[in-house]
Design a protein around this motif. Structure first.
Motif, mmCIF file in Angstrom:
data_model
loop_
_atom_site.group_PDB
_atom_site.id
_atom_site.type_symbol
_atom_site.label_atom_id
_atom_site.label_comp_id
_atom_site.label_asym_id
_atom_site.label_seq_id
_atom_site.Cartn_x
_atom_site.Cartn_y
_atom_site.Cartn_z
ATOM 1 N N SER A 1 1.887 7.202 -6.283
ATOM 2 C CA SER A 1 0.801 8.061 -6.766
ATOM 3 C C SER A 1 1.133 9.542 -6.586
ATOM 4 O O SER A 1 0.580 10.393 -7.286
ATOM 5 N N ILE A 2 2.030 9.852 -5.672
ATOM 6 C CA ILE A 2 2.459 11.236 -5.476
ATOM 7 C C ILE A 2 3.327 11.703 -6.640
ATOM 8 O O ILE A 2 3.222 12.831 -7.101
ATOM 9 N N THR A 3 4.175 10.812 -7.123
ATOM 10 C CA THR A 3 5.154 11.192 -8.136
ATOM 11 C C THR A 3 4.771 10.817 -9.563
ATOM 12 O O THR A 3 5.415 11.263 -10.496
ATOM 13 N N THR A 4 3.730 9.991 -9.743
ATOM 14 C CA THR A 4 3.383 9.504 -11.067
ATOM 15 C C THR A 4 1.949 9.858 -11.403
ATOM 16 O O THR A 4 1.033 9.453 -10.694
ATOM 17 N N SER A 5 1.755 10.570 -12.482
ATOM 18 C CA SER A 5 0.397 10.956 -12.866
ATOM 19 C C SER A 5 -0.377 9.788 -13.481
ATOM 20 O O SER A 5 -1.581 9.869 -13.630
ATOM 21 N N SER A 6 0.301 8.685 -13.842
ATOM 22 C CA SER A 6 -0.389 7.551 -14.445
ATOM 23 C C SER A 6 -1.135 6.703 -13.413
ATOM 24 O O SER A 6 -1.958 5.872 -13.769
ATOM 25 N N ALA B 1 0.826 -1.202 0.000
ATOM 26 C CA ALA B 1 0.000 0.000 0.000
ATOM 27 C C ALA B 1 0.861 1.253 0.000
ATOM 28 O O ALA B 1 0.594 2.209 -0.745
ATOM 29 N N MET B 2 1.887 1.274 0.832
ATOM 30 C CA MET B 2 2.756 2.444 0.914
ATOM 31 C C MET B 2 3.442 2.699 -0.423
ATOM 32 O O MET B 2 3.553 3.851 -0.865
ATOM 33 N N ASN B 3 3.882 1.644 -1.095
ATOM 34 C CA ASN B 3 4.488 1.796 -2.417
ATOM 35 C C ASN B 3 3.506 2.466 -3.381
ATOM 36 O O ASN B 3 3.869 3.364 -4.143
ATOM 37 N N PHE B 4 2.248 2.031 -3.341
ATOM 38 C CA PHE B 4 1.211 2.613 -4.199
ATOM 39 C C PHE B 4 1.029 4.102 -3.897
ATOM 40 O O PHE B 4 1.012 4.932 -4.807
ATOM 41 N N PHE B 5 0.885 4.440 -2.618
ATOM 42 C CA PHE B 5 0.644 5.840 -2.254
ATOM 43 C C PHE B 5 1.851 6.723 -2.574
ATOM 44 O O PHE B 5 1.692 7.848 -3.066
ATOM 45 N N GLN B 6 3.052 6.222 -2.329
ATOM 46 C CA GLN B 6 4.246 6.999 -2.658
ATOM 47 C C GLN B 6 4.358 7.205 -4.162
ATOM 48 O O GLN B 6 4.687 8.299 -4.627
ATOM 49 N N PHE C 1 2.610 6.651 6.494
ATOM 50 C CA PHE C 1 1.579 7.410 5.790
ATOM 51 C C PHE C 1 1.454 8.825 6.366
ATOM 52 O O PHE C 1 1.182 9.773 5.629
ATOM 53 N N SER C 2 1.680 8.962 7.656
ATOM 54 C CA SER C 2 1.588 10.292 8.286
ATOM 55 C C SER C 2 2.587 11.269 7.673
ATOM 56 O O SER C 2 2.358 12.474 7.672
ATOM 57 N N LYS C 3 3.673 10.746 7.124
ATOM 58 C CA LYS C 3 4.707 11.589 6.530
ATOM 59 C C LYS C 3 4.345 12.090 5.133
ATOM 60 O O LYS C 3 4.935 13.066 4.657
ATOM 61 N N ILE C 4 3.393 11.409 4.468
ATOM 62 C CA ILE C 4 3.066 11.783 3.083
ATOM 63 C C ILE C 4 1.609 12.206 2.889
ATOM 64 O O ILE C 4 1.275 12.749 1.842
ATOM 65 N N LYS C 5 0.759 11.983 3.865
ATOM 66 C CA LYS C 5 -0.683 12.222 3.677
ATOM 67 C C LYS C 5 -0.998 13.664 3.288
ATOM 68 O O LYS C 5 -1.944 13.911 2.553
ATOM 69 N N HIS C 6 -0.209 14.602 3.749
ATOM 70 C CA HIS C 6 -0.430 16.015 3.430
ATOM 71 C C HIS C 6 -0.212 16.334 1.947
ATOM 72 O O HIS C 6 -0.602 17.397 1.484
ATOM 73 N N GLN C 7 0.398 15.402 1.207
ATOM 74 C CA GLN C 7 0.687 15.635 -0.207
ATOM 75 C C GLN C 7 -0.503 15.306 -1.114
ATOM 76 O O GLN C 7 -0.442 15.525 -2.320
#
Length: 133
Positions: free
Chosen positions: A50-55, A43-48, A81-87
């Motif tokens: 999704s931040i950097t990839t528009s696809s 899941a974390m790989n997916f969320f990370q 997730f707490s470290k990236i959720k704001h993005q």
């Protein structure tokens, strides 16, 4: 009845629970898309990504997170997730769903302000409908 939530994410290693929850969501038409991960790392790989990839398709509006999983458990996922959720532009409602009724787990989860709630497995159909409407 039309879908109320575009996308739901289930992060859990229990295939029976995933199957049951997915069938209820589809049967009640509560969400158009269900994304499943068997551990927090996937899941974390997916969320990370999704931040950097528009696809990557849009992030889910609702996450159901189990606490006890291999590789990366729910606690580790919450920390990362707490470290990236704001993005994320969209609001994500994250529910911890666990079979644990240990008061320490419940208090610990409820002390995390951005977690929507702690739910004890199994989630009832009524509760699921209430959460996703």
């Amino acid at each position: 009845m039309s879908q109320n939530i575009e996308s739901v994410c289930i992060i859990d290693d229990d295939s029976m629970y995933i199957s049951l929850l997915s069938k209820i969501i589809k049967l009640k038409q509560l969400s158009e898309t269900i994304i499943v991960f068997n551990n927090g790392r996937e899941a974390m790989n997916f969320f990370q990504e999704s931040i950097t990839t528009s696809s990557i398709p849009g992030v889910p509006q609702v996450i159901f997170l189990d606490l006890n999983m291999p590789i990366m458990d729910g606690w580790e996922f919450l920390n990362e997730f707490s470290k990236i959720k704001h993005q994320f532009d969209e609001k994500i409602n994250l529910y911890v769903v666990s079979s644990s009724i240990d008061e320490r787990d419940i208090k610990r989860v409820k002390s995390i302000a951005w977690v929507s709630n702690y739910l004890v497995k199994p989630i009832t159909i009524d509760n699921l409908e209430r959460l996703l409407k």
